[in-house]
Design a protein around this motif. Structure first.
Motif, mmCIF file in Angstrom:
data_model
loop_
_atom_site.group_PDB
_atom_site.id
_atom_site.type_symbol
_atom_site.label_atom_id
_atom_site.label_comp_id
_atom_site.label_asym_id
_atom_site.label_seq_id
_atom_site.Cartn_x
_atom_site.Cartn_y
_atom_site.Cartn_z
ATOM 1 N N VAL A 80 0.824 -1.205 0.000
ATOM 2 C CA VAL A 80 0.000 0.000 0.000
ATOM 3 C C VAL A 80 0.861 1.259 0.000
ATOM 4 C CG1 VAL A 80 -1.781 1.269 1.217
ATOM 5 C CG2 VAL A 80 -1.865 -1.215 1.105
ATOM 6 N N LEU A 81 1.828 1.335 0.867
ATOM 7 C CA LEU A 81 2.626 2.545 0.946
ATOM 8 C C LEU A 81 3.419 2.783 -0.333
ATOM 9 C CD1 LEU A 81 3.994 2.406 4.608
ATOM 10 C CD2 LEU A 81 2.114 3.740 3.704
ATOM 11 N N GLY A 82 3.839 1.681 -0.973
ATOM 12 C CA GLY A 82 4.635 1.826 -2.184
ATOM 13 C C GLY A 82 3.809 1.989 -3.431
ATOM 14 N N GLU A 83 2.664 1.307 -3.528
ATOM 15 C CA GLU A 83 1.901 1.269 -4.762
ATOM 16 C C GLU A 83 0.512 1.896 -4.645
ATOM 17 O OE1 GLU A 83 1.820 -2.694 -6.349
ATOM 18 O OE2 GLU A 83 3.763 -3.156 -5.492
ATOM 19 N N ALA A 84 0.083 2.211 -3.432
ATOM 20 C CA ALA A 84 -1.215 2.853 -3.205
ATOM 21 C C ALA A 84 -2.348 2.097 -3.879
ATOM 22 C CB ALA A 84 -1.195 4.302 -3.673
ATOM 23 N N LEU A 85 -2.454 0.797 -3.620
ATOM 24 C CA LEU A 85 -3.520 -0.003 -4.208
ATOM 25 C C LEU A 85 -4.861 0.323 -3.562
ATOM 26 C CD1 LEU A 85 -1.860 -3.520 -4.517
ATOM 27 C CD2 LEU A 85 -2.094 -1.777 -6.268
ATOM 28 N N ARG A 86 -5.927 -0.032 -4.232
ATOM 29 C CA ARG A 86 -7.263 0.126 -3.671
ATOM 30 C C ARG A 86 -7.449 -0.811 -2.479
ATOM 31 N NH1 ARG A 86 -11.131 2.519 -7.118
ATOM 32 N NH2 ARG A 86 -10.267 3.209 -9.110
ATOM 33 N N VAL A 87 -8.413 -0.498 -1.626
ATOM 34 C CA VAL A 87 -8.585 -1.271 -0.404
ATOM 35 C C VAL A 87 -8.952 -2.714 -0.714
ATOM 36 C CG1 VAL A 87 -11.026 -0.641 -0.122
ATOM 37 C CG2 VAL A 87 -9.649 -1.228 1.882
ATOM 38 N N GLU A 88 -9.756 -2.954 -1.764
ATOM 39 C CA GLU A 88 -10.112 -4.328 -2.108
ATOM 40 C C GLU A 88 -8.911 -5.093 -2.661
ATOM 41 O OE1 GLU A 88 -11.537 -1.794 -5.651
ATOM 42 O OE2 GLU A 88 -11.210 -1.610 -3.479
ATOM 43 N N ALA A 89 -7.979 -4.371 -3.323
ATOM 44 C CA ALA A 89 -6.775 -5.021 -3.827
ATOM 45 C C ALA A 89 -5.846 -5.412 -2.671
ATOM 46 C CB ALA A 89 -6.048 -4.105 -4.806
ATOM 47 N N LEU A 90 -5.796 -4.575 -1.653
ATOM 48 C CA LEU A 90 -5.016 -4.913 -0.461
ATOM 49 C C LEU A 90 -5.598 -6.148 0.213
ATOM 50 C CD1 LEU A 90 -2.920 -4.405 1.747
ATOM 51 C CD2 LEU A 90 -4.508 -2.740 2.750
ATOM 52 N N ALA A 91 -6.927 -6.192 0.349
ATOM 53 C CA ALA A 91 -7.570 -7.359 0.958
ATOM 54 C C ALA A 91 -7.249 -8.623 0.159
ATOM 55 C CB ALA A 91 -9.080 -7.144 1.025
ATOM 56 N N GLU A 92 -7.255 -8.516 -1.162
ATOM 57 C CA GLU A 92 -6.960 -9.683 -2.003
ATOM 58 C C GLU A 92 -5.516 -10.141 -1.816
ATOM 59 O OE1 GLU A 92 -7.998 -10.928 -6.546
ATOM 60 O OE2 GLU A 92 -7.001 -9.000 -6.256
ATOM 61 N N ARG A 93 -4.598 -9.191 -1.752
ATOM 62 C CA ARG A 93 -3.188 -9.541 -1.562
ATOM 63 C C ARG A 93 -2.987 -10.269 -0.236
ATOM 64 N NH1 ARG A 93 1.474 -7.412 -3.785
ATOM 65 N NH2 ARG A 93 3.319 -8.424 -2.888
ATOM 66 N N ILE A 94 -3.625 -9.782 0.818
ATOM 67 C CA ILE A 94 -3.500 -10.425 2.123
ATOM 68 C C ILE A 94 -4.108 -11.827 2.086
ATOM 69 C CG2 ILE A 94 -4.207 -10.300 4.541
ATOM 70 C CD1 ILE A 94 -4.142 -7.240 4.261
ATOM 71 N N ALA A 95 -5.287 -11.969 1.474
ATOM 72 C CA ALA A 95 -5.951 -13.272 1.420
ATOM 73 C C ALA A 95 -5.095 -14.298 0.685
ATOM 74 C CB ALA A 95 -7.308 -13.135 0.735
ATOM 75 N N GLN A 96 -4.475 -13.896 -0.409
ATOM 76 C CA GLN A 96 -3.622 -14.818 -1.166
ATOM 77 C C GLN A 96 -2.421 -15.261 -0.341
ATOM 78 O OE1 GLN A 96 -2.909 -12.179 -4.459
ATOM 79 N NE2 GLN A 96 -4.510 -13.096 -5.739
ATOM 80 N N THR A 97 -1.830 -14.336 0.415
ATOM 81 C CA THR A 97 -0.661 -14.668 1.227
ATOM 82 C C THR A 97 -1.037 -15.574 2.389
ATOM 83 O OG1 THR A 97 0.267 -12.509 0.644
ATOM 84 C CG2 THR A 97 1.308 -13.692 2.455
ATOM 85 N N ILE A 98 -2.227 -15.370 2.969
ATOM 86 C CA ILE A 98 -2.663 -16.212 4.076
ATOM 87 C C ILE A 98 -2.786 -17.669 3.643
ATOM 88 C CG2 ILE A 98 -4.676 -16.748 5.518
ATOM 89 C CD1 ILE A 98 -5.044 -13.739 5.896
#
Length: 328
Positions: A80-98
Motif C-alpha cells: 500500500v505505501l509503495g503502490e497505493a492499491l485500492r482497499v479491495e486489492a489490499l484485501a486480495e493480496r493479504i488473502a492470497q498470502t494467508i
C-alpha cells in the motif's frame, strides 16, 4: 531454588487436536491499522480494522495467529505505501498470502476503513467534513481469488405512509374550509407534507471478476441518492430548509432505498458483467417506533438485471459467500 529454561518451545498450533474436525473459519478480527489508500487520485491515510480468516485442517490444532499480523503488516508496508492499491486489492493480496503461509485451502479478508471527505453544503456552500466507510472484501483459495469493494453512508428517509395520512387529513380540512378540489391539489403539490423522519444508513457492495474498475465515490453517490436526502454534519438554516424540503418531496421506505441503490448500480455501471455481484443494504432508525427497520438485496448482477428488465421474481438469490467461492 533453581529454574530450568526450555530451549525449545513446542508448536502447539501444529499438533493434532483432540477431535479431528476441520474448521470452516479461524482467525483474527478488529486488528486496528493505519493504511494508505489511493482515493480520488491521491494517497490518503485511513484508520482501518482488518479481519482475517482461513479454514483449518482436521489434523491441526490451531492457526498461527501471529502469521496473520505479519502478513497484514508486510502488505501494508510493502504494497500500500509503495503502490497505493485500492482497499479491495489490499484485501486480495493479504488473502492470497494467508493461503500460502497458513497452508490453508481458502481464506477471507475484510478491511473496514473510515475516512473524511470535505463537502459543500447545498445552499450556503460552507465546507463540512463528512465521515464515510470504505470496505474491501476478498477471498482466495489455492487457484484463484475474488474481491469486491463496499461503501457505507448516512442519510435520512421521510416515511411515505405517515405522509399519506397527513396528506389525507390536510385535504379533508381544506375541503371543509371551502377549498375546491383543484385548489387542494395545487396546495398539496406546492407545500411539503409533514411526516416522520428516520436517520438512515446505506451500504453497497459491488464486485466484478473481469469487469471495469469500480470507483468508490460513484458507489457513495448511489447510496446517498437512494435515500430521501443526504445529510450534513454542519448546516446553516438555509441548508436545513433545503434538506428537510428535499426529504419530504422524496419520501421513501427502507425497501425503496434498496431498490434505488440496485437500479443506480445497473444504470451507472452498464458494463458490469453478469457474473458480478451486488449487495445493497439499508437500515432506517425509527423516530416514532421503538424498533428499527432493515432491507437488503443481494445476488448476481445477471439475475438482478434480468429481474429488473422482466419483473420476474428470482427464486433464489446468490449469496456473498457463494460468489466469493466462485459459484456464480
Amino acid at each position: 531454588m533453581s529454574t530450568t529454561r526450555r530451549t525449545a518451545v513446542e508448536d502447539l498450533q501444529a499438533t493434532r487436536p483432540s477431535a479431528a474436525i476441520s474448521l470452516s473459519r479461524a482467525g483474527v478480527t478488529r486488528s486496528a491499522k493505519a493504511i494508505r489508500i489511493r482515493h480520488s487520485g491521491a494517497e490518503q491515510l485511513f484508520h482501518a480494522e482488518i479481519s482475517c480468516f482461513c479454514d483449518l485442517r482436521p489434523d491441526q490444532k490451531g492457526v498461527h495467529m501471529s502469521r496473520f499480523e505479519e502478513t497484514v503488516n508486510e502488505a501494508i508496508d510493502e504494497v500500500v505505501l509503495g503502490e497505493a492499491l485500492r482497499v479491495e486489492a489490499l484485501a486480495e493480496r493479504i488473502a492470497q498470502t494467508i493461503v500460502e503461509r497458513q497452508r490453508a485451502l481458502r481464506s477471507e479478508v475484510t478491511i473496514r476503513a473510515s475516512y473524511p471527505v470535505e463537502k459543500r453544503t447545498p445552499v450556503t456552500d460552507i465546507a463540512t467534513q463528512e465521515m464515510y466507510g470504505l470496505i474491501g472484501v476478498a477471498a482466495a483459495d489455492t487457484d484463484a481469488s475474488r474481491r469486491l469493494v463496499g461503501v457505507t453512508a448516512q442519510g435520512m428517509n421521510a416515511c411515505p405512509c405517515a405522509q399519506g395520512l397527513i396528506r389525507g387529513q390536510a385535504e379533508d380540512d381544506l375541503r371543509a374550509d371551502g377549498f375546491s378540489d383543484d385548489e387542494i391539489e395545487r396546495i398539496t403539490r406546492l407545500v411539503p407534507i409533514a411526516t416522520h423522519n428516520q436517520r438512515a444508513r446505506g451500504t453497497l457492495y459491488l464486485g466484478a471478476p473481469d469487469g471495469p474498475d469500480i470507483d468508490a465515490d460513484v458507489l457513495l453517490e448511489i447510496v446517498e441518492d437512494g435515500m430521501s436526502s443526504e445529510i450534513y454534519e454542519l448546516m446553516k438554516r438555509p441548508d436545513e430548509q433545503y434538506v428537510v424540503d428535499r426529504a419530504h418531496r422524496r419520501p421513501r421506505f427502507v425497501e425503496d432505498s434498496v431498490r434505488e441503490m440496485v437500479r443506480g448500480v445497473l444504470e451507472r455501471f452498464p458494463a458490469l458483467p453478469d457474473d458480478g455481484f451486488l449487495h445493497a443494504h439499508q437500515a432506517n432508525f425509527e423516530t416514532i417506533h421503538t424498533h428499527d427497520v432493515e432491507a437488503e438485496r443481494f445476488g448476481g448482477v445477471g439475475e438482478i438485471r434480468a429481474e429488473l428488465a422482466g419483473g420476474r421474481h428470482s427464486a433464489r438469490h446468490l449469496t456473498l459467500q457463494e460468489w466469493l467461492a466462485g459459484r456464480s
